[in-house]
Scaffold this motif. Structure first.
Motif: not given
Ligand SMILES: NC(=O)c1ccc[n+]([C@@H]2O[C@H](COP(=O)([O-])OP(=O)(O)OC[C@H]3O[C@@H](n4cnc5c(N)ncnc54)[C@H](OP(=O)(O)O)[C@@H]3O)[C@@H](O)[C@H]2O)c1
Length: 288
Positions: A57-59, A98-102, A11-13
């Motif tokens: 790092n968005c993973a 690096h991204f982290s969370t609430d 989502l973010l990446g």
């Molecule tokens: N979404 C939210 O509401 C939210 C809120 C607060 C903070 N965050 C933080 O924001 C950041 C981005 O989150 P997002 O919402 O973009 O999450 P996301 O859509 O789930 O994206 C995470 C990506 O990481 C990849 N990934 C998973 N395991 C991996 C590995 N071992 N090596 C490399 N890539 C890997 C996933 O690929 P696959 O799909 O192929 O596994 C996915 O494309 C994260 O750090 C998250 O904790 C998110």
């Protein structure tokens, strides 16, 4: 400056990569199948081969409810993987974003959480994300950890897309009103990340959109804006409910607003309000 982005297809990446490119950076973007952050050798190979100045790092493992059952997998990615990336980044003399969370907070506060406030995650996902933060800090890498909340974007699943989907199919939507936080648009977070890369700060920095909303407030505006932007909305009412009426596997903090004073001080940039961000998002999604 050359940037290497991991988890670039999430989502973010997906929204971050073009923002970084438009900011003038050379960006090498790796999805999970191209660079696995839990594989030390492939991290080392990618970093020594591409020699980035900054690793972004968005993973992450982000399935909050599933994490309650898949604790090991969440730990492997959010904690161990983040640690491996930090160590390798340090080794080549690069910086880490690096991204982290609430969800590192328990939600018992009633004023916005600063970067200094005591963490106390109440679910597995938040705990593994906090462990990852601590591992990055302990690595000694030059790293900025951006804590964000309630993220939505143009790719994959998110609350906004689920609500719009529901609103086109159902007469009524029932949404939790006793959890409050700050919805955050991935493009605004990406702009903030670019500003923090430019600034070069190391440490934890909060960024979310400005303002406070419950999931019910958020859903109500989503449905209104979707209708205003020509979506064929069937939903006639959004009804507020208590979290207890919508049981989920993982507990969520009932208050998770982040204080953005440090971000403003470091970058001199304004923080867009969540309502303004949502308007821009929906206009772009339904631009005909
Ligand atoms: N979404 C939210 O509401 C939210 C809120 C607060 C903070 N965050 C933080 O924001 C950041 C981005 O989150 P997002 O919402 O973009 O999450 P996301 O859509 O789930 O994206 C995470 C990506 O990481 C990849 N990934 C998973 N395991 C991996 C590995 N071992 N090596 C490399 N890539 C890997 C996933 O690929 P696959 O799909 O192929 O596994 C996915 O494309 C994260 O750090 C998250 O904790 C998110």
């Amino acid at each position: 400056m050359r940037l290497l982005v991991t988890g670039a297809k999430g989502l973010l990446g997906t929204d971050l990569v073009p923002v970084l490119q438009n900011s003038g950076y050379e960006v090498i973007a790796f999805g999970s199948s191209e660079l696995n952050i839990t594989d030390e050798d492939s991290i080392k190979y990618a970093l020594t081969h591409h020699k980035p100045d900054v690793v972004v790092n968005c993973a992450a493992y982000t399935a909050v409810d599933k994490a309650e059952e898949e604790h090991k997998e969440a730990q492997r990615i959010n904690d161990h993987g983040a640690g491996l990336l930090a160590a390798a980044t340090k080794q080549i003399g690069a910086r880490l974003v690096h991204f982290s969370t609430d969800f590192v907070f328990d939600g018992t506060s009633n004023t916005p959480y600063t970067e200094e406030d005591k963490t106390n995650p109440i679910g597995v996902y938040g705990k593994t994300k906090l462990d990852g933060e601590l591992k990055i800090i302990a690595s000694g890498a030059r790293a900025v950890i951006i804590r964000t909340s309630w993220l939505y974007g143009h790719t994959g699943k998110c609350f906004v897309r689920s609500i719009i989907d529901g609103a086109t199919k159902k007469d009524e939507l029932r949404v939790v009103s006793d959890q409050v936080g700050s919805p955050t648009y991935s493009v605004d977070l990406s702009v903030a990340a670019a500003a923090l890369i430019e600034n070069g700060y190391s440490g934890i920095v909060n960024f979310s959109n400005e303002g406070i909303a419950s999931w019910y407030d958020f859903a109500t505006l989503i449905v209104k804006l979707a209708r205003d932007n020509g979506v064929s909305v069937k939903c006639k009412s959004v009804t507020p409910i208590k979290s207890i009426e919508y049981p989920l596997a993982a507990k969520r903090p009932c208050y998770s607003v982040l204080d953005k004073t440090l971000y403003r001080k470091l970058t001199g940039r304004p923080v867009p309000h969540w309502m303004d961000a949502l308007k821009r998002y929906i206009q772009l999604e339904f631009d005909q």
